[in-house]
Design an enzyme around this catalytic site. Structure first.
Site, PDB file in Angstrom:
ATOM      1  N   SER A 133     -32.412   9.780  -5.537  1.00  0.00           N
ATOM      2  CA  SER A 133     -31.695   8.542  -5.224  1.00  0.00           C
ATOM      3  C   SER A 133     -30.680   8.704  -4.107  1.00  0.00           C
ATOM      4  O   SER A 133     -30.173   7.710  -3.586  1.00  0.00           O
ATOM      5  CB  SER A 133     -30.986   8.003  -6.477  1.00  0.00           C
ATOM      6  OG  SER A 133     -29.866   8.805  -6.803  1.00  0.00           O
ATOM      7  N   LYS A 172     -23.721   9.076  -7.508  1.00  0.00           N
ATOM      8  CA  LYS A 172     -23.855   7.831  -6.741  1.00  0.00           C
ATOM      9  C   LYS A 172     -22.603   7.604  -5.896  1.00  0.00           C
ATOM     10  O   LYS A 172     -21.553   8.208  -6.121  1.00  0.00           O
ATOM     11  CB  LYS A 172     -24.035   6.626  -7.683  1.00  0.00           C
ATOM     12  CG  LYS A 172     -25.301   6.648  -8.525  1.00  0.00           C
ATOM     13  CD  LYS A 172     -26.532   6.401  -7.709  1.00  0.00           C
ATOM     14  CE  LYS A 172     -27.765   6.316  -8.596  1.00  0.00           C
ATOM     15  NZ  LYS A 172     -28.105   7.624  -9.228  1.00  0.00           N
TER      16      LYS A 172
END
Length: 214
Positions: A133, A172
């Site tokens: 990601s 993230k």
């Protein structure tokens, strides 16, 4: 290499050799000093040129995050420094269970002091990345991220974020949006995750990355 000025070629060659020797990319000041360039702004200009011509990729918010494109990634021959504990695995994808604490860590990685800049190595820990990601931030599956222990972060910083009610952690970029938090992947194929701000705990901010070149 066609299309490059003499200075850009020298910078590219230096980056390649530096990665081969150290296992991580040089800082802008390293390039300036080694190649006797007049200022860091001149180095930054030429790095932008190398990036626009498709020879490197950079991640601006992470120290020394420069990747060579369309070139064999050189394997490091030397990596000195001090040991930092590897506390477990962090998801670059969906959250996974919280890694073990340092007291239970039998794994460590040798980290040069330069790779974390002004951060003291005693304030830094490492996690192995699982997932894709964050690939657009030059962090891939199998890489090791170095994080500074801290419980706060500014919008856009890359963090280890713990989802309290699930006791899971994910890598993230974090954005505080009123009473909710957006955890944003760096992958155009993946969507952001949203949680109540009371349900997200910052466990560290990314200060460096060690690439898996195997």
């Amino acid at each position: 290499m066609s299309g490059l000025s003499q200075r850009q070629q020298r910078i590219y060659d230096y980056i390649k050799q530096f990665i081969r020797t150290n296992g991580y990319a040089p800082a802008i000041r390293d390039i300036q000093r080694e190649l006797s360039i007049s200022s860091t702004s001149v180095v930054a200009y030429n790095l932008r040129a190398l990036e626009s011509k498709g020879h490197i990729r950079r991640e601006g918010n992470i120290s020394r995050a420069i990747e060579l494109i369309n070139a064999e990634q050189p394997l490091p021959t030397v990596l000195g420094g001090q040991r930092v504990p590897v506390l477990g695995v962090i998801a670059a994808g969906q959250p996974i269970p919280v890694p073990n604490d340092s007291a239970n860590s039998d794994d460590s990685v040798l980290v040069p002091e330069e790779i974390v800049g002004n951060d003291k190595l005693g304030d830094v820990y490492a996690l192995r990345v699982k997932g894709y990601s964050m690939v657009d931030a030059l962090i891939a599956d199998g890489d090791i991220v170095l994080l500074r222990y801290q419980a706060t972060a500014e919008n856009g910083e890359m963090v280890a974020a713990r989802i309290r009610d699930e006791n899971e952690v994910t890598l993230k970029r974090i954005y505080w949006e009123g009473d909710r938090v957006r955890l944003q992947p760096a992958n155009v194929t993946m969507e952001a995750m949203y949680y109540p701000s009371t349900n997200v705990e910052v466990q560290g901010r990314v200060v460096g990355v060690i690439r898996n070149l195997g």
